[in-house]
Motif scaffolding. Sequence first.
Motif, short mmCIF file in Angstrom:
data_model
loop_
_atom_site.label_atom_id
_atom_site.label_comp_id
_atom_site.label_asym_id
_atom_site.label_seq_id
_atom_site.Cartn_x
_atom_site.Cartn_y
_atom_site.Cartn_z
N UNK A 148 0.81 -1.27 0.01
CA UNK A 148 -0.01 0.06 0.04
C UNK A 148 0.70 1.28 -0.09
N UNK A 149 2.10 1.40 -0.57
CA UNK A 149 2.93 2.28 -0.83
C UNK A 149 1.99 3.46 -1.54
N UNK A 150 2.35 4.85 -1.24
CA UNK A 150 1.88 5.82 -2.07
C UNK A 150 2.85 6.90 -1.79
N UNK A 151 3.41 7.50 -3.01
CA UNK A 151 4.58 8.45 -3.04
C UNK A 151 4.12 9.57 -2.07
N UNK A 152 2.95 9.97 -1.92
CA UNK A 152 2.24 11.17 -1.47
C UNK A 152 1.47 11.31 -0.22
N UNK A 153 1.19 9.98 0.15
CA UNK A 153 0.31 9.45 1.30
C UNK A 153 0.56 8.32 1.82
N UNK A 154 1.89 8.07 2.82
CA UNK A 154 2.04 6.78 3.28
C UNK A 154 2.98 7.04 4.66
N UNK A 155 3.83 8.23 4.71
CA UNK A 155 4.56 8.16 5.95
C UNK A 155 4.47 9.40 6.81
N UNK A 156 3.87 8.98 8.00
CA UNK A 156 3.40 10.08 8.67
C UNK A 156 4.86 10.87 9.45
N UNK A 157 5.83 10.42 9.09
CA UNK A 157 7.16 11.21 9.70
C UNK A 157 7.16 12.59 8.52
N UNK A 158 6.78 12.28 7.52
CA UNK A 158 7.15 13.22 6.42
C UNK A 158 5.66 13.83 5.64
N UNK A 159 4.71 13.01 5.61
CA UNK A 159 3.58 13.27 4.82
C UNK A 159 2.50 13.50 5.64
N UNK B 113 -4.95 8.36 6.32
CA UNK B 113 -4.35 8.67 5.07
C UNK B 113 -2.78 7.94 4.90
N UNK B 114 -2.22 7.50 6.02
CA UNK B 114 -1.01 6.80 5.57
C UNK B 114 -0.94 5.31 5.26
N UNK B 115 -2.14 4.79 5.30
CA UNK B 115 -2.55 3.56 4.70
C UNK B 115 -3.96 3.40 4.32
N UNK B 116 -4.22 2.39 3.68
CA UNK B 116 -5.79 2.27 3.47
C UNK B 116 -6.27 1.91 4.87
N UNK B 117 -7.56 2.82 5.37
CA UNK B 117 -7.91 2.78 6.58
C UNK B 117 -8.65 1.61 6.72
N UNK B 118 -9.15 0.88 5.98
CA UNK B 118 -9.93 -0.42 6.02
C UNK B 118 -9.07 -1.50 6.14
N UNK B 119 -7.78 -1.34 5.76
CA UNK B 119 -6.77 -2.45 5.83
C UNK B 119 -6.14 -2.95 7.20
N UNK B 120 -6.84 -3.97 7.71
CA UNK B 120 -6.75 -4.28 8.81
C UNK B 120 -5.45 -5.09 9.01
N UNK B 121 -4.25 -4.48 8.77
CA UNK B 121 -3.04 -5.37 8.45
C UNK B 121 -2.34 -6.19 9.67
N UNK B 122 -1.95 -7.28 9.55
CA UNK B 122 -1.39 -8.01 10.80
C UNK B 122 -0.15 -7.33 11.41
N UNK B 123 -0.36 -6.88 12.56
CA UNK B 123 0.48 -6.18 13.38
C UNK B 123 0.37 -6.14 14.89
N UNK B 124 1.58 -5.99 15.67
CA UNK B 124 1.04 -5.79 17.13
C UNK B 124 0.54 -4.32 17.32
N UNK B 125 0.51 -3.84 18.43
CA UNK B 125 0.14 -2.48 18.96
C UNK B 125 1.03 -1.65 18.24
N UNK B 126 2.34 -1.76 18.20
CA UNK B 126 3.14 -0.96 17.65
C UNK B 126 3.44 -0.84 16.15
#
Length: 391
Positions: free
Chosen positions: A122-133, A139-152
């Motif tokens: 789900x990379x996007x050059x303009x909407x992906x990195x909360x440290x820069x964009x 807006x940093x990822x697909x909001x509905x994408x419940x991607x596998x991850x721990x709390x962090x």
Amino acid sequence: MSLHFQQTAVYQYHAAFDALYSGENSLQNREEGALSLTSTLFLDVPLWKGASFTFNPELSGGKGLSQAKGLGGFTNGETFRIGNPEPVVYVARLLLEQNFELAHLRNLKLVIGKYGLSDYFDFNAYSHDPRAHFMNWSLMNQGSWDYAANTRGYTSGIYAAYTTPNWEARASFSAVPTSANGPDLDYQFDKANGINVELTKPFQMTSSWTGIFRVLGYRNQAAMGNYDLANMRFGMPDITSTRSPFRTKYGFGLNAELSYSDVLGVFARYGWSDGKNETWAFTEIDESISLGFHFWGKSWNRKQDFAGIAWVANGLSTSHQKYQELGGNGFMIGDGKLNYGLENILEAFYSFQVPHSPFTLSPDFQWVINPGYNIDRGPLTVWGLRVHTEL
């Protein structure tokens, strides 16, 4: 060997706003401010031909507004749903990568270890990195994408990508948390896992307009609760009381970006998940659509600066809506009851490169209509300032 460092501090503030009622997981409607900080070390060590080892320790401290509760699209992608503001050091990434250069400019990449799925999907050059964009979660990822991850935001597993000059395919098989948005990962892969697949296709519209289109699909399996079963229970529904092994959640996302001569960028996303079983990893959004614009500073003689503005609308599935209306709580939202409406968010930021320094300053503005999908609360205005450096 290469060694890099980044540090990002984000301060956000909102004034008091109208709310007819509030619940256990509501965003506080009184005046509030919050500060977050992350520091990350990136160590990459080459091994043999095409192989490298990555070690990525990270320090995270501070908190989000209202402990990152009360919104589907939370306002700060640099913070987590953790109430303790004390700085904590943890391993974000620990992985082995192998690249195989194939004939006809083709490449096969294999990765095994600990990583973030958003590193690869789900990379996007303009909407992906909360440290820069943009800083909003939806807006940093697909909001509905419940991607596998721990709390962090990290997982462990295996990832593969096959690249040709005309298209790219990638897939992963990884661990999901042992509980909804929990800190620990479940390594019983026969019972719990996350599968992601994505296809990427670059294209060119004119000599000046180029673009990339991505299609993402995912499926999670875990001991999730079911909204319909919870809604049938007497009294206030509790999704945790309906958890059962081998439940699944699946969805897809569409992701497009257009670039015009390094002056203007345009992006759009649409994401959907089935929304029958509980949100397990990312945030409580079952459907999301966004549109935004990116402006490079060369247009106003500030080559290192850039700015963006975007709108996103988030929604819940019918079963998820009813659960909230009956007073149910998820791990992110729960106002005690719900007068449902789409959660609409407008975000704008400007990234200013401090002259003769590695620092960027980014003032940020977010306007949220129906926070937590509730017409009876808001609107909400959040002001922020991000300070970022990398070496």
